[in-house]
Design a protein around this motif. Structure first.
Motif, PDB file in Angstrom:
ATOM      1  N   GLY A  80     -20.802   5.554  22.541  1.00 18.85           N
ATOM      2  CA  GLY A  80     -20.658   5.103  21.156  1.00 18.85           C
ATOM      3  C   GLY A  80     -19.281   5.334  20.570  1.00 18.85           C
ATOM      4  N   ASP A  81     -19.248   5.671  19.285  1.00 17.75           N
ATOM      5  CA  ASP A  81     -17.991   5.738  18.536  1.00 17.75           C
ATOM      6  C   ASP A  81     -16.938   6.690  19.104  1.00 17.75           C
ATOM      7  OD1 ASP A  81     -18.778   3.815  16.845  1.00 17.75           O
ATOM      8  OD2 ASP A  81     -19.285   5.126  15.157  1.00 17.75           O
ATOM      9  N   PRO A  82     -17.323   7.882  19.596  1.00 12.40           N
ATOM     10  CA  PRO A  82     -16.261   8.779  20.090  1.00 12.40           C
ATOM     11  C   PRO A  82     -15.372   8.123  21.155  1.00 12.40           C
ATOM     12  CG  PRO A  82     -18.332   9.972  19.908  1.00 12.40           C
ATOM     13  CD  PRO A  82     -18.649   8.532  19.644  1.00 12.40           C
ATOM     14  N   LEU A  83     -15.961   7.248  21.972  1.00 12.96           N
ATOM     15  CA  LEU A  83     -15.161   6.579  23.006  1.00 12.96           C
ATOM     16  C   LEU A  83     -14.187   5.582  22.362  1.00 12.96           C
ATOM     17  CD1 LEU A  83     -14.520   6.065  25.981  1.00 12.96           C
ATOM     18  CD2 LEU A  83     -16.392   4.425  26.045  1.00 12.96           C
ATOM     19  N   LEU A  84     -14.676   4.851  21.360  1.00 15.42           N
ATOM     20  CA  LEU A  84     -13.807   3.871  20.691  1.00 15.42           C
ATOM     21  C   LEU A  84     -12.684   4.586  19.943  1.00 15.42           C
ATOM     22  CD1 LEU A  84     -16.560   1.443  19.308  1.00 15.42           C
ATOM     23  CD2 LEU A  84     -15.175   1.154  21.363  1.00 15.42           C
ATOM     24  N   ASP A  85     -13.009   5.717  19.315  1.00 13.01           N
ATOM     25  CA  ASP A  85     -11.989   6.483  18.578  1.00 13.01           C
ATOM     26  C   ASP A  85     -10.899   6.971  19.522  1.00 13.01           C
ATOM     27  OD1 ASP A  85     -13.510   6.112  16.333  1.00 13.01           O
ATOM     28  OD2 ASP A  85     -14.448   8.112  16.369  1.00 13.01           O
ATOM     29  N   LEU A  86     -11.333   7.464  20.680  1.00 12.44           N
ATOM     30  CA  LEU A  86     -10.372   7.996  21.646  1.00 12.44           C
ATOM     31  C   LEU A  86      -9.483   6.880  22.193  1.00 12.44           C
ATOM     32  CD1 LEU A  86      -9.453  10.525  23.064  1.00 12.44           C
ATOM     33  CD2 LEU A  86     -11.294  10.246  24.710  1.00 12.44           C
ATOM     34  N   TYR A  87     -10.097   5.731  22.479  1.00 13.35           N
ATOM     35  CA  TYR A  87      -9.345   4.551  22.956  1.00 13.35           C
ATOM     36  C   TYR A  87      -8.211   4.246  21.968  1.00 13.35           C
ATOM     37  CZ  TYR A  87      -8.745  -0.568  23.791  1.00 13.35           C
ATOM     38  OH  TYR A  87      -8.252  -1.838  24.014  1.00 13.35           O
ATOM     39  N   CYS A  88      -8.545   4.223  20.680  1.00 15.37           N
ATOM     40  CA  CYS A  88      -7.535   3.885  19.662  1.00 15.37           C
ATOM     41  C   CYS A  88      -6.460   4.974  19.592  1.00 15.37           C
ATOM     42  CB  CYS A  88      -8.186   3.709  18.283  1.00 15.37           C
ATOM     43  SG  CYS A  88      -9.334   2.320  18.245  1.00 15.37           S
ATOM     44  N   ALA A  89      -6.888   6.243  19.681  1.00 15.96           N
ATOM     45  CA  ALA A  89      -5.931   7.353  19.563  1.00 15.96           C
ATOM     46  C   ALA A  89      -4.963   7.393  20.741  1.00 15.96           C
ATOM     47  CB  ALA A  89      -6.687   8.681  19.480  1.00 15.96           C
ATOM     48  N   GLU A  90      -5.381   6.861  21.891  1.00 11.65           N
ATOM     49  CA  GLU A  90      -4.500   6.937  23.065  1.00 11.65           C
ATOM     50  C   GLU A  90      -3.764   5.625  23.359  1.00 11.65           C
ATOM     51  OE1 GLU A  90      -6.190  10.443  25.914  1.00 11.65           O
ATOM     52  OE2 GLU A  90      -7.061   8.475  26.275  1.00 11.65           O
ATOM     53  N   SER A  91      -4.017   4.585  22.567  1.00 12.51           N
ATOM     54  CA  SER A  91      -3.378   3.291  22.875  1.00 12.51           C
ATOM     55  C   SER A  91      -2.675   2.661  21.675  1.00 12.51           C
ATOM     56  CB  SER A  91      -4.425   2.298  23.386  1.00 12.51           C
ATOM     57  OG  SER A  91      -5.322   1.952  22.340  1.00 12.51           O
TER      58      SER A  91
END
Ligand code: NAP
Length: 537
Positions: A80-91
């Protein structure tokens, strides 16, 4: 939770002492997590586990592998959201893109699962015996595709989901029956770890052998190089720069046992703008192309980096309209400061070449790591004489070449390195007058587009995402679409093998009911007791 550790099979390990951090380009600051590079012993362990897993995994049925791929998709969604948040924070990529790319990744996994259940991808081919053939009897021969062994996947910087940890290379290799060891991309190691945790959970839930998947952290040269050189590794998937892909290709071919490297590398994706297309629709194409050049901050392998037209009033107007549209677009964030630095260096190099004119460049204030989209123009003769002008500038950049005539346009295409795509903008039957141009394009690219944009790569069986070198290291294969599985298999033949000992896909009864080529006829049915007449008799 991010652990910063390597997945050696299902075990989280971090006995090394070299650490890495990822970077948030939007905030222009390092992310808080620390990641530990895999040691030589951990690399060795991952390779040995993958080799052991291969002995079991290669015999899993299509249904079992499909359940594994579908479970990976489910587990990725479950984060869910934690994966999407991390994607944005690292890209630095926006949330909408994260959601879209996750959707594509799920779709890829499920498409390969469907392919496994349908079964015809195995190319099961049966030629039954003809004992009374003259002058010699014919043997019974049965052929299908079999997996080649453990695969190392180097994910891309620009697709943290769809071309990374559980992206197209991993999904296609697992579908083929090959265990996968991922060398996580250093720009998004946290995203990689979270996705890897989903793959490991899926493997456990579907009873896959330990070591069917590992995820290693570390530099490309040290960890990636050791993996590619490892004798138990049998193939490599790569998406990235020509320099990186070529280094790995050379390393793999120098091994005592050379192995295939399927590298998808640079491309400037030429767009041929024919005169009549501009007569009535130059404004429309200017708007469409300003969008395509700047989409995803230009960080797509299919970005249109080269526009080719024939000199004249219409092309001059198009250049002016495209410049206006490009300058209107607000700059966006690049993936990493190093990609941003490469972009600036590349565009400055091309801007400084003799005969090059800068026609559009974002002039407002620009935040750190945001790209100033740039459009250059040059005469055809100058472009032909200066190879630097055809170098890829990865980012929102394009150069318009103003050719004297069709002959010069064709010479330029002939001189280009291999490309993923080419596009032709034409009105009505205009294209019929440019047969030499189209033939030249076909010789240089893997996919040709009519009146559209090259950005946007559909995942479907007829997609080709590859092209002559250096677009990819082997133009006979695609990195996107179901045929991507063909990179990880080899044809294998059984001669006079007892029916009960054959893989079920090749048995007389066709227990899976898959489409097969039996005595040169496509059929879903079992083999008749009374033999069909052979094709060549
Ligand atoms: P990259 O520098 O080629 O890196 C891709 C992966 O390969 C990374 O995991 C990297 O390891 C590894 N690697 C690089 N050089 C290596 C070597 N000599 N030996 C072993 N492993 C090596 O590409 P990138 O970081 O994704 O992006 C940089 C450039 O690649 C961009 O500026 C762009 O020009 C190009 N690019 C092209 C495409 C395309 O599809 N055409 C897509 C993305 C990027 P590290 O983790 O140590 O870096």
């Amino acid at each position: 939770m991010i652990t910063g550790k390597n997945y050696i099979g299902s075990q989280l390990k971090a006995s090394g002492d070299k650490t890495f951090k990822t970077f948030n380009p939007q905030l222009n600051t390092e992310n808080p997590w620390s990641f530990v590079e895999a040691t030589s012993a951990e690399i060795e362990e991952a390779a040995a586990l993958a080799n052991e897993a291969f002995k079991v995994y290669k015999n899993c049925t299509g249904k079992e592998k499909a359940a594994f791929l579908n479970a990976i998709a489910d587990e990725i969604l479950a984060i869910g959201d934690p994966l999407l948040d991390l994607y944005c924070a690292e890209s630095g990529l926006p949330r909408g893109r994260a959601e879209g790319e996750r959707g594509r990744t799920i779709f890829q996994l499920r498409s390969f699962a469907d392919m496994l259940i349908e079964g015809s991808w195995l190319e099961a081919t049966l030629d039954t015996a003809i004992p009374d053939r003259q002058p010699l009897p014919k043997e019974d021969l049965r052929k299908m595709l079999v997996p080649i062994g453990p695969i190392v996947v180097f994910g891309s910087s620009n697709f943290p989901f769809a071309f990374s940890t559980a992206g197209g290379d991993t999904a296609s290799a697992l579908a083929a029956g090959c265990p996968v060891i991922v060398k996580s991309h250093s720009m998004h190691i946290g995203t990689g770890e979270m996705v890897a945790s989903a793959v490991i959970k899926a493997a456990q839930k579907t009873n896959m052998p330990e070591g069917v998947f590992s995820n290693l952290i570390g530099s490309g040269v040290v960890v990636g190089g050791a993996l590619v050189s490892h004798p138990l590794v049998k193939g490599v998937g790569f998406t990235g720069s020509i320099k990186g892909g070529r280094a790995l290709y050379d390393l793999a071919s120098q091994r005592p046992e050379p192995i295939p490297v399927f590298a998808e590398m640079g491309s400037i994706n030429p767009v041929v703008v024919l005169p009549k297309a501009l007569e009535n629709e130059s404004k429309k194409w200017a708007t469409v192309y300003a969008g395509s050049i700047t989409l995803g901050t230009g960080q797509f392998c299919t970005n249109p980096g080269l526009l080719l037209g024939i000199k004249g009033e219409d092309l001059t107007r198009f250049i002016s309209e495209l410049s206006t549209e490009i300058e209107k677009i607000a700059p966006s964030c690049m993936l990493h400061p190093s990609i941003h630095a490469d972009f600036n260096q590349g565009r400055e190099l091309l801007k400084s070449q003799s005969g090059v004119q800068t026609v559009a460049e974002y002039k407002g204030e620009i935040a750190p790591n945001f790209a100033s989209q740039t459009l250059l123009t040059v005469e055809g003769k100058t472009f032909l004489e200066n190879p630097t002008l055809s170098h890829e500038v990865f980012g929102p950049f394009s150069i318009i070449v103003q050719c004297d005539d069709e002959a010069q346009l064709t010479s330029i295409i002939d001189q280009l390195a291999g490309q993923l795509t080419a596009t032709v903008l034409a009105e009505g039957s205009e294209i019929e007058n440019y047969k030499a141009v189209i033939a030249a394009l076909q010789n240089r690219v893997g996919r040709i587009i009519f009146n559209g944009v090259p950005t946007g790569v559909e995942v479907c069986p007829s997609m080709i995402h590859g092209g002559p070198y250096p677009a990819s290291s082997d133009s006979r294969f695609t990195a996107v679409g179901l045929d991507a599985v063909k990179r990880w298999v080899r044809p294998f033949s059984y001669q006079n093998w007892p029916n009960a000992l054959l893989p079920i896909e090749l048995q007389d009864e066709n227990p899976l009911g898959i489409l097969r080529l039996v005595n040169s006829k496509q059929t879903y049915s079992h083999i008749e007791k009374c033999q069909e007449k052979p094709f060549f008799a």
